[in-house]
Design a protein around this motif. Structure first.
Motif, PDB file in Angstrom:
ATOM      1  N   ALA A  32       0.827  -1.195   0.000  1.00 34.19           N
ATOM      2  CA  ALA A  32       0.000   0.000   0.000  1.00 34.19           C
ATOM      3  C   ALA A  32       0.867   1.252   0.000  1.00 34.19           C
ATOM      4  CB  ALA A  32      -0.920   0.009   1.215  1.00 34.19           C
ATOM      5  N   ARG A  33       0.306   2.304  -0.603  1.00 31.07           N
ATOM      6  CA  ARG A  33       0.970   3.611  -0.616  1.00 31.07           C
ATOM      7  C   ARG A  33       0.230   4.541   0.334  1.00 31.07           C
ATOM      8  NH1 ARG A  33      -0.273   8.352  -2.627  1.00 31.07           N
ATOM      9  NH2 ARG A  33      -1.909   7.575  -4.040  1.00 31.07           N
ATOM     10  N   SER A  34       0.970   5.252   1.133  1.00 31.93           N
ATOM     11  CA  SER A  34       0.341   6.187   2.062  1.00 31.93           C
ATOM     12  C   SER A  34       0.119   7.537   1.384  1.00 31.93           C
ATOM     13  CB  SER A  34       1.221   6.379   3.288  1.00 31.93           C
ATOM     14  OG  SER A  34       2.325   7.201   2.966  1.00 31.93           O
ATOM     15  N   ASP A  35      -0.349   8.484   2.160  1.00 29.33           N
ATOM     16  CA  ASP A  35      -0.630   9.822   1.652  1.00 29.33           C
ATOM     17  C   ASP A  35       0.453  10.817   2.042  1.00 29.33           C
ATOM     18  OD1 ASP A  35      -2.918  11.031   4.245  1.00 29.33           O
ATOM     19  OD2 ASP A  35      -1.152   9.755   4.348  1.00 29.33           O
ATOM     20  N   ASP A  36       1.565  10.332   2.568  1.00 29.17           N
ATOM     21  CA  ASP A  36       2.616  11.221   3.056  1.00 29.17           C
ATOM     22  C   ASP A  36       3.964  10.553   2.882  1.00 29.17           C
ATOM     23  OD1 ASP A  36       4.288  12.306   5.744  1.00 29.17           O
ATOM     24  OD2 ASP A  36       3.074  13.820   4.722  1.00 29.17           O
ATOM     25  N   SER A  37       5.030  11.354   2.994  1.00 32.60           N
ATOM     26  CA  SER A  37       6.374  10.795   2.832  1.00 32.60           C
ATOM     27  C   SER A  37       6.857  10.050   4.068  1.00 32.60           C
ATOM     28  CB  SER A  37       7.359  11.921   2.507  1.00 32.60           C
ATOM     29  OG  SER A  37       7.411  12.853   3.581  1.00 32.60           O
ATOM     30  N   THR A  38       6.318  10.419   5.237  1.00 33.64           N
ATOM     31  CA  THR A  38       6.856   9.877   6.488  1.00 33.64           C
ATOM     32  C   THR A  38       5.781   9.379   7.443  1.00 33.64           C
ATOM     33  OG1 THR A  38       8.734  11.390   6.307  1.00 33.64           O
ATOM     34  CG2 THR A  38       8.321  10.408   8.468  1.00 33.64           C
ATOM     35  N   TYR A  39       4.669  10.099   7.568  1.00 34.23           N
ATOM     36  CA  TYR A  39       3.619   9.715   8.502  1.00 34.23           C
ATOM     37  C   TYR A  39       2.315   9.529   7.746  1.00 34.23           C
ATOM     38  CZ  TYR A  39       7.010  11.424  11.862  1.00 34.23           C
ATOM     39  OH  TYR A  39       8.153  11.630  12.582  1.00 34.23           O
ATOM     40  N   ALA A  40       1.792   8.314   7.807  1.00 27.51           N
ATOM     41  CA  ALA A  40       0.570   8.009   7.060  1.00 27.51           C
ATOM     42  C   ALA A  40      -0.665   8.367   7.873  1.00 27.51           C
ATOM     43  CB  ALA A  40       0.535   6.543   6.700  1.00 27.51           C
ATOM     44  N   THR A  41      -1.550   9.123   7.272  1.00 29.89           N
ATOM     45  CA  THR A  41      -2.872   9.328   7.855  1.00 29.89           C
ATOM     46  C   THR A  41      -3.920   8.564   7.063  1.00 29.89           C
ATOM     47  OG1 THR A  41      -3.217  11.329   6.539  1.00 29.89           O
ATOM     48  CG2 THR A  41      -2.283  11.611   8.735  1.00 29.89           C
ATOM     49  N   ALA A  42      -3.528   8.111   5.888  1.00 26.19           N
ATOM     50  CA  ALA A  42      -4.427   7.306   5.054  1.00 26.19           C
ATOM     51  C   ALA A  42      -3.582   6.481   4.097  1.00 26.19           C
ATOM     52  CB  ALA A  42      -5.387   8.208   4.282  1.00 26.19           C
ATOM     53  N   TRP A  43      -4.201   5.460   3.568  1.00 25.25           N
ATOM     54  CA  TRP A  43      -3.561   4.577   2.592  1.00 25.25           C
ATOM     55  C   TRP A  43      -4.473   4.549   1.359  1.00 25.25           C
ATOM     56  CZ3 TRP A  43       1.233   2.679   3.684  1.00 25.25           C
ATOM     57  CH2 TRP A  43       1.660   2.746   5.020  1.00 25.25           C
ATOM     58  N   PRO A  44      -4.286   5.469   0.449  1.00 28.08           N
ATOM     59  CA  PRO A  44      -5.222   5.607  -0.658  1.00 28.08           C
ATOM     60  C   PRO A  44      -5.041   4.617  -1.803  1.00 28.08           C
ATOM     61  CG  PRO A  44      -3.545   7.311  -0.751  1.00 28.08           C
ATOM     62  CD  PRO A  44      -3.352   6.591   0.537  1.00 28.08           C
ATOM     63  N   SER A  45      -3.924   3.907  -1.812  1.00 31.63           N
ATOM     64  CA  SER A  45      -3.682   3.011  -2.937  1.00 31.63           C
ATOM     65  C   SER A  45      -3.216   1.653  -2.426  1.00 31.63           C
ATOM     66  CB  SER A  45      -2.628   3.612  -3.871  1.00 31.63           C
ATOM     67  OG  SER A  45      -2.442   2.802  -5.001  1.00 31.63           O
ATOM     68  N   TRP A  46      -3.832   0.593  -2.983  1.00 27.98           N
ATOM     69  CA  TRP A  46      -3.573  -0.772  -2.541  1.00 27.98           C
ATOM     70  C   TRP A  46      -3.376  -1.695  -3.727  1.00 27.98           C
ATOM     71  CZ3 TRP A  46      -3.586  -2.413   2.636  1.00 27.98           C
ATOM     72  CH2 TRP A  46      -3.992  -1.454   3.571  1.00 27.98           C
ATOM     73  N   GLY A  47      -2.538  -2.719  -3.520  1.00 28.99           N
ATOM     74  CA  GLY A  47      -2.458  -3.787  -4.490  1.00 28.99           C
ATOM     75  C   GLY A  47      -3.529  -4.820  -4.211  1.00 28.99           C
ATOM     76  N   ARG A  48      -3.573  -5.847  -5.053  1.00 21.79           N
ATOM     77  CA  ARG A  48      -4.587  -6.892  -4.891  1.00 21.79           C
ATOM     78  C   ARG A  48      -4.139  -8.007  -3.959  1.00 21.79           C
ATOM     79  NH1 ARG A  48      -7.727  -7.831 -10.633  1.00 21.79           N
ATOM     80  NH2 ARG A  48      -8.497  -5.708 -10.843  1.00 21.79           N
ATOM     81  N   GLY A  49      -2.868  -8.023  -3.628  1.00 27.26           N
ATOM     82  CA  GLY A  49      -2.383  -8.990  -2.667  1.00 27.26           C
ATOM     83  C   GLY A  49      -1.735 -10.208  -3.286  1.00 27.26           C
ATOM     84  N   THR A  50      -0.891 -10.854  -2.487  1.00 28.54           N
ATOM     85  CA  THR A  50      -0.262 -12.114  -2.887  1.00 28.54           C
ATOM     86  C   THR A  50      -0.357 -13.078  -1.707  1.00 28.54           C
ATOM     87  OG1 THR A  50       1.765 -13.098  -3.809  1.00 28.54           O
ATOM     88  CG2 THR A  50       2.072 -11.361  -2.185  1.00 28.54           C
ATOM     89  N   GLN A  51      -0.731 -14.317  -2.008  1.00 24.00           N
ATOM     90  CA  GLN A  51      -0.968 -15.307  -0.963  1.00 24.00           C
ATOM     91  C   GLN A  51       0.342 -15.927  -0.488  1.00 24.00           C
ATOM     92  OE1 GLN A  51      -4.041 -16.519   0.499  1.00 24.00           O
ATOM     93  NE2 GLN A  51      -2.559 -17.493   1.886  1.00 24.00           N
ATOM     94  N   VAL A  52       0.497 -15.965   0.808  1.00 28.12           N
ATOM     95  CA  VAL A  52       1.612 -16.669   1.431  1.00 28.12           C
ATOM     96  C   VAL A  52       1.025 -17.749   2.331  1.00 28.12           C
ATOM     97  CG1 VAL A  52       3.539 -16.502   3.052  1.00 28.12           C
ATOM     98  CG2 VAL A  52       3.169 -14.690   1.359  1.00 28.12           C
ATOM     99  N   THR A  53       1.414 -18.975   2.077  1.00 29.02           N
ATOM    100  CA  THR A  53       0.935 -20.096   2.872  1.00 29.02           C
ATOM    101  C   THR A  53       2.141 -20.848   3.422  1.00 29.02           C
ATOM    102  OG1 THR A  53      -1.032 -20.303   1.485  1.00 29.02           O
ATOM    103  CG2 THR A  53      -0.476 -22.174   2.910  1.00 29.02           C
ATOM    104  N   VAL A  54       2.162 -21.003   4.732  1.00 26.66           N
ATOM    105  CA  VAL A  54       3.281 -21.681   5.390  1.00 26.66           C
ATOM    106  C   VAL A  54       2.761 -22.942   6.057  1.00 26.66           C
ATOM    107  CG1 VAL A  54       5.176 -21.440   7.031  1.00 26.66           C
ATOM    108  CG2 VAL A  54       4.311 -19.417   5.830  1.00 26.66           C
ATOM    109  N   PHE A  55       3.354 -24.079   5.722  1.00 26.70           N
ATOM    110  CA  PHE A  55       2.941 -25.336   6.327  1.00 26.70           C
ATOM    111  C   PHE A  55       4.094 -25.903   7.157  1.00 26.70           C
ATOM    112  CE2 PHE A  55       5.340 -28.334   3.730  1.00 26.70           C
ATOM    113  CZ  PHE A  55       5.643 -27.576   2.608  1.00 26.70           C
ATOM    114  N   SER A  56       3.716 -26.723   8.118  1.00 30.50           N
ATOM    115  CA  SER A  56       4.738 -27.298   9.007  1.00 30.50           C
ATOM    116  C   SER A  56       5.114 -28.705   8.579  1.00 30.50           C
ATOM    117  CB  SER A  56       4.235 -27.323  10.440  1.00 30.50           C
ATOM    118  OG  SER A  56       3.078 -28.123  10.526  1.00 30.50           O
TER     119      SER A  56
END
Length: 121
Positions: free
Chosen positions: A97-121
């Protein structure tokens, strides 16, 4: 149009490592704080790590501290999440995600669709 695309997820055994990548297009991210979030089934989305615009300041959630590292390459418009010593409880969809500021985020206006991570034992 701005776009964030995550990659690098997969099915791994506990103790293994993965490196997630986030490719940004349509907007340069070098002026923004960037973050990685994750969401496990049935749970709320949680913040994993953030990195400010010039990588001089990073934050990593306590639950993954010492195992995960966030980094960025502004020349390539990329953000990364190195995940070592993976545990079953790290299983989730990971989002960039991309925030709305260079250093302190007050919002996250842009998001990716995600990638699945599955860990098995």
């Amino acid at each position: 149009q701005e776009q964030l695309v995550e990659s690098g997820g997969g099915l791994v055994q506990a103790g293994d490592s993965l490196r997630l990548s986030c490719a940004a297009s349509g907007r340069t991210i070098d002026n923004y704080l960037m973050g990685w979030f994750r969401q496990a089934p049935g749970l709320a989305r949680e913040l994993v790590a953030t990195i400010n615009w010039d990588a001089s300041n990073t934050y990593v959630a306590e639950i993954v501290k010492g195992r995960f590292t966030i980094s960025r390459d502004n020349a390539k418009n990329m953000v990364y999440l190195q995940m070592n010593s993976l545990k079953q409880e790290d299983t989730a969809v990971y989002y960039c995600a991309r925030s709305d500021d260079s250093t302190y985020a007050t919002a996250w206006p842009s998001w990716g669709r995600g990638t699945q991570v599955t860990v098995f034992s």
